[in-house]
Design a protein around this motif. Structure first.
Motif, PDB file in Angstrom:
ATOM      1  N   GLY A 125       0.727  -1.301  -0.009  1.00 47.88           N
ATOM      2  CA  GLY A 125       0.023  -0.089   0.085  1.00 47.88           C
ATOM      3  C   GLY A 125       0.874   1.070   0.129  1.00 47.88           C
ATOM      4  N   HIS A 126       1.932   1.378   0.168  1.00 51.95           N
ATOM      5  CA  HIS A 126       2.760   2.570   0.666  1.00 51.95           C
ATOM      6  C   HIS A 126       2.865   3.335  -0.319  1.00 51.95           C
ATOM      7  N   HIS A 127       2.868   3.279  -1.708  1.00 57.15           N
ATOM      8  CA  HIS A 127       2.955   4.015  -2.778  1.00 57.15           C
ATOM      9  C   HIS A 127       1.627   4.525  -3.138  1.00 57.15           C
ATOM     10  N   ALA A 128       0.599   4.094  -2.633  1.00 56.28           N
ATOM     11  CA  ALA A 128      -0.781   4.503  -3.272  1.00 56.28           C
ATOM     12  C   ALA A 128      -1.123   5.972  -2.699  1.00 56.28           C
ATOM     13  N   GLY A 129      -1.278   6.862  -3.410  1.00 58.80           N
ATOM     14  CA  GLY A 129      -1.683   8.192  -2.886  1.00 58.80           C
ATOM     15  C   GLY A 129      -2.878   8.285  -3.079  1.00 58.80           C
ATOM     16  N   LYS A 130      -3.568   9.683  -2.792  1.00 56.24           N
ATOM     17  CA  LYS A 130      -5.156   9.838  -2.551  1.00 56.24           C
ATOM     18  C   LYS A 130      -5.915   9.885  -3.766  1.00 56.24           C
ATOM     19  N   ARG A 131      -5.278   9.852  -4.820  1.00 57.85           N
ATOM     20  CA  ARG A 131      -5.770   9.628  -6.127  1.00 57.85           C
ATOM     21  C   ARG A 131      -4.929   8.902  -7.326  1.00 57.85           C
ATOM     22  N   ARG A 132      -4.185   8.035  -6.892  1.00 59.10           N
ATOM     23  CA  ARG A 132      -3.268   7.346  -8.008  1.00 59.10           C
ATOM     24  C   ARG A 132      -2.474   6.096  -7.199  1.00 59.10           C
ATOM     25  N   ALA A 133      -2.993   4.965  -8.313  1.00 60.29           N
ATOM     26  CA  ALA A 133      -2.189   3.756  -7.906  1.00 60.29           C
ATOM     27  C   ALA A 133      -0.752   3.839  -8.557  1.00 60.29           C
ATOM     28  N   ALA A 134       0.260   3.485  -7.538  1.00 58.55           N
ATOM     29  CA  ALA A 134       1.806   3.406  -8.155  1.00 58.55           C
ATOM     30  C   ALA A 134       2.489   2.247  -7.311  1.00 58.55           C
ATOM     31  N   GLY A 135       3.557   1.839  -7.791  1.00 53.94           N
ATOM     32  CA  GLY A 135       4.713   0.926  -7.306  1.00 53.94           C
ATOM     33  C   GLY A 135       3.958  -0.157  -6.944  1.00 53.94           C
ATOM     34  N   PHE A 136       3.183  -0.978  -7.541  1.00 50.97           N
ATOM     35  CA  PHE A 136       2.503  -2.239  -7.171  1.00 50.97           C
ATOM     36  C   PHE A 136       1.083  -1.767  -6.165  1.00 50.97           C
TER      37      PHE A 136
END
Ligand SMILES: [Zn+2]
Length: 351
Positions: A125-136
């Motif tokens: 989870g730690h790359h997921a931002g408020k409005r963005r999937a990222a880094g798996f």
């Protein structure tokens, strides 16, 4: 005697599958953890608990509504949301269980049901931002757990310690202008690793200034250097912040055998560092410690990592691994990084 450590994991986390042939963030990561946890549970060393889910709307506690809807819709078909991050038919179920399980771990630790609770979930989870999937990552599990502890249990100060090799840009973003969540991350020099940010000068905004602490570590950083950074920077800040609960983003990708990164922690080093965190957490909060799985792509390390977590309440590490000596150049770089972090934090913390 009831075990002092609980592991929460289950087959549901294997339902999130990459569309192509191979991807480092793969179902086998949690399968090996589940198998090891089951062995330890049958010996009475840990309690193995079932994952919990939450309804989709719950994700809006830390993500924009539109983004949450997009992830739910996109998960109907196998596809990539960014060059690294995939979804497929089982992803939403896994992701909602990851949120619910992260919260469950935080709650059990807070209520003192166990001294250590390990939420072995995926997607991470730690790359997921408020409005963005990222880094798996799809939804930010640890941010959700922290937010819900604040909203539902009235907590005013939570510390998140991130020991994944990568900077948790999603977690940092979600709490960037707040001081009710202190984010302290140890990560590889962003000039040499994804996501390319997480410099010491990125230390929060407005109310949150000084409450994002980025401890960058040079490639080849060893156990000893991590412990030094803990004692010189993280620990004194935590002593002053006086958190009511400590949560850990536990990535095993800072291990020397990890295929994606260049750090040199051993499992013994993980144990020593996390043991320090547990002892401090118990002293400062009087509560247990909750850890959420983030990265880590070597299956042997992930499997043995369960024993590391299960031994945090013991006096000795469960595995011996020869720690390498950091090259002089690495040590020199580390000293400069530590001074740089201290200088950036000078207006906010006495170090
Ligand atoms: Zn990572």
């Amino acid at each position: 005697m009831q075990p002092q450590t609980a592991v929460i994991t289950g087959e549901v986390f294997e339902k999130h599958r990459p569309p192509g042939y191979s991807h480092p963030e793969r179902p086998a990561r949690v399968r090996v953890i589940r198998e090891e946890a089951a062995r330890l549970a049958s010996d009475g060393i840990v309690a193995l608990l079932e994952p919990r889910s939450v309804p989709l709307e719950e994700a809006t506690r830390v993500h924009d509504q539109d983004y949450v809807g997009m992830v739910a819709e996109a998960s109907e078909y196998p596809q990539y949301l960014d060059p690294d991050t995939y979804v497929g038919p089982g992803s939403l179920e896994a992701a909602l269980h990851a949120l619910g399980t992260a919260y469950e771990a935080a709650r059990l630790a807070y209520e003192g049901r166990y001294r250590v609770v390990y939420a072995a979930v995926r997607p991470p989870g730690h790359h997921a931002g408020k409005r963005r999937a990222a880094g798996f990552c799809l939804f930010n599990n640890i941010a959700y757990a922290a937010q819900r502890m604040i909203e539902d249990h009235g907590l005013k100060r939570i510390a998140i310690i991130d020991v994944d090799a990568h900077w948790g840009d999603g977690t940092a973003e979600i709490f960037y202008d707040r001081r009710d969540v202190l984010y302290i991350s140890f990560h590889q020099d962003p000039r040499t690793l994804y996501p390319g940010r997480g410099f010491p000068e990125e230390l929060g905004r407005g109310e949150g200034l000084g409450y994002t602490v980025n401890i960058m570590m040079p490639p080849l950083a060893t156990d000893q250097l991590y412990l030094k950074a803990w004692h010189e920077i993280a620990m004194p800040i935590l002593e002053r912040y006086k958190p009511q609960l400590i949560l850990v983003s536990l990535g095993f990708d800072a291990h020397k055998d990890d295929p994606l990164t260049d750090l040199a922690l051993t499992l013994e080093g993980y144990w020593a560092l996390l043991r320090e965190v547990l002892v401090l957490a118990e002293r400062l909060t009087g509560r247990g410690l909750a850890l959420m799985l983030e990265g880590g792509y070597d299956l042997r390390v992930l499997r043995d990592g369960v024993r590391v977590v299960a031994s945090l309440t013991e006096e000795e590490p469960p595995v011996r691994e020869e720690s390498v000596e950091a090259p002089g150049e690495t040590v020199g770089r580390f000293r400069r990084f530590v001074e740089r972090v201290k200088k950036a934090l000078e207006p906010y913390w006495e170090l």
